[in-house]
Scaffold this motif. Structure first.
Motif, short mmCIF file in Angstrom:
data_model
loop_
_atom_site.label_atom_id
_atom_site.label_comp_id
_atom_site.label_asym_id
_atom_site.label_seq_id
_atom_site.Cartn_x
_atom_site.Cartn_y
_atom_site.Cartn_z
N MET A 1 -8.48 -1.84 -8.06
CA MET A 1 -7.86 -1.85 -6.73
C MET A 1 -8.93 -1.61 -5.66
O MET A 1 -9.78 -0.75 -5.81
N LYS A 2 -8.86 -2.40 -4.61
CA LYS A 2 -9.85 -2.27 -3.53
C LYS A 2 -9.73 -0.91 -2.85
O LYS A 2 -8.64 -0.49 -2.46
N PRO A 3 -10.83 -0.19 -2.69
CA PRO A 3 -10.77 1.10 -2.01
C PRO A 3 -10.73 0.93 -0.49
O PRO A 3 -11.20 -0.06 0.06
N TYR A 4 -10.16 1.93 0.17
CA TYR A 4 -10.14 1.97 1.63
C TYR A 4 -10.65 3.34 2.07
O TYR A 4 -10.78 4.27 1.26
N PHE A 5 -10.91 3.44 3.36
CA PHE A 5 -11.53 4.65 3.91
C PHE A 5 -10.79 5.05 5.18
O PHE A 5 -10.52 4.21 6.03
N VAL A 6 -10.47 6.32 5.27
CA VAL A 6 -9.69 6.83 6.41
C VAL A 6 -10.52 7.87 7.16
O VAL A 6 -11.16 8.74 6.54
N ILE B 1 -13.59 12.14 6.41
CA ILE B 1 -13.52 10.77 5.92
C ILE B 1 -13.07 10.81 4.47
O ILE B 1 -13.64 11.54 3.65
N GLY B 2 -12.02 10.06 4.16
CA GLY B 2 -11.46 10.02 2.82
C GLY B 2 -11.61 8.66 2.19
O GLY B 2 -11.51 7.63 2.86
N PHE B 3 -11.81 8.65 0.88
CA PHE B 3 -12.05 7.43 0.10
C PHE B 3 -10.99 7.36 -0.98
O PHE B 3 -10.77 8.32 -1.72
N GLY B 4 -10.26 6.23 -1.06
CA GLY B 4 -9.24 6.10 -2.07
C GLY B 4 -8.42 4.84 -1.88
O GLY B 4 -8.89 3.86 -1.31
N ASP B 5 -7.15 4.88 -2.35
CA ASP B 5 -6.33 3.68 -2.24
C ASP B 5 -5.41 3.75 -1.02
O ASP B 5 -5.20 4.81 -0.42
N TRP B 6 -4.88 2.61 -0.68
CA TRP B 6 -3.88 2.46 0.39
C TRP B 6 -2.63 1.94 -0.29
O TRP B 6 -2.40 0.75 -0.39
N SER B 7 -1.83 2.85 -0.81
CA SER B 7 -0.72 2.49 -1.69
C SER B 7 0.60 2.30 -0.96
O SER B 7 1.46 1.53 -1.41
N VAL B 8 0.81 2.99 0.14
CA VAL B 8 2.04 2.85 0.91
C VAL B 8 1.72 2.04 2.16
O VAL B 8 1.10 2.55 3.09
N ARG B 9 2.13 0.78 2.17
CA ARG B 9 1.79 -0.14 3.26
C ARG B 9 3.05 -0.50 4.03
O ARG B 9 3.96 -1.12 3.49
N VAL B 10 3.07 -0.11 5.29
CA VAL B 10 4.19 -0.43 6.16
C VAL B 10 3.74 -1.53 7.10
O VAL B 10 2.96 -1.30 8.03
#
Length: 298
Positions: free
Chosen positions: A1-6, A86-95
């Motif tokens: 799964m592609k990672p995202y960053f917040v 800054i957080g690194f992980g998945d974006w699992s809940v997409r609205v």
């Protein structure tokens, strides 16, 4: 799964501001987001917006851009004004069609933990969390850049800000028309002009001493008088090629440009650049970018 960053950031001790001071700061922060969301659009999945009170957050496609975004905010607002995670992980809940605060996933949870760590009287104002743990190496490298900014005087910070407005460090090719074509650059310049006007009006209210920034805003009302040359941090896609540090080559000729705009001598501007440690701080960002390539696959 592609990672995202917040990126999640907030204003330090915001409850201690008077209502007028808070209003001015929020106005400046809002104008800053307008500018930075355009400048760093190449790496933004969900624009950085207010997420409640004095907190902001946004979703990014790569790990370098959220730091560049946070770093530029510290230049605009003052390095000791904000803190972030800054957080690194998945974006699992997409609205679909909603802004960043409506989204969720481990990247958001890790960014929240990172901000909480920055709030808890730890030595770092910005923290990186990935895979459920604090990444000490990346956090220390971010702090190397931010720490130099925090030691600057107001005049030195303004010098660094002007350099970054003219020669911003970016993670995309400056030749990419989608992000740095004529129309996009015009939008960047327009939002920057609005930001500078607002920032200068706040400086006048605080009776700040005249300096390089005031000279820029007084003699170059039309911001297109300033050059705009984004500087890509290399290597963009090759984690195994060690980048060379620019060591000032990326901002060559800036003393002459600023001297012509403000009337200050080149020698005086060179002294400001040296005392502001502009070259050293930009090199620190390059070192951080290279470490990201070695630490994270995205």
């Amino acid at each position: 799964m592609k990672p995202y960053f917040v990126l999640i950031a907030d204003v330090k001790k915001s409850k201690k501001y008077t209502s007028d001071a808070r209003g001015r700061l929020q106005g400046l922060l809002s104008a800053s987001l307008d500018y930075l969301n355009i400048l760093y659009s190449y790496g933004i999945e969900k624009r950085v917006v207010f997420s409640g009170g004095d907190e902001i957050q946004g979703l990014f496609r790569d790990p370098l851009t959220p730091f560049l975004y946070y770093r530029m905010l510290t230049f605009i607002l003052g390095a000791k004004t904000i803190r972030g995670g800054i957080g690194f992980g998945d974006w699992s809940v997409r609205v679909e069609g909603e802004s960043s605060p409506s989204q969720d996933g481990s990247a958001y949870h890790h960014a929240r933990r990172a901000l909480d760590e920055a709030k808890s009287n730890k030595p770092y104002d910005v923290v990186f969390v990935g895979d459920g743990r604090i990444d000490e190496y990346l956090t220390v490298l971010m702090d190397h850049s931010i720490g130099m900014s925090e030691m600057r005087t107001s005049a030195q910070n303004d010098t660094a800000l002007i350099i970054e407005m003219m020669f911003p460090l970016v993670g995309a090719s400056p030749n990419d028309e989608a992000f740095f074509g004529t129309d996009r650059v015009r939008d960047i310049e327009r939002s920057l002009a609005n930001l500078l006007d607002l920032r200068e009006s706040m400086s006048r209210k605080s009776q700040a001493k005249p300096g390089l920034m005031q000279g820029i805003t007084e003699t170059a009302r039309m911001i297109d008088s300033l050059t705009f040359h984004p500087v890509a941090i290399e290597p963009i896609g090759d984690a195994h090629r060690c980048p060379s540090f620019p060591n000032g080559k990326d901002i060559q000729g800036v003393s002459s440009i600023l001297s012509n705009l403000t009337g200050m001598t080149r020698q005086g501007i060179d002294r400001q650049l040296a005392s502001s440690r502009v070259v050293q701080e930009r090199n620190a960002v390059v070192a951080y970018a290279y470490s990201l390539k070695l630490s994270i696959e995205w």
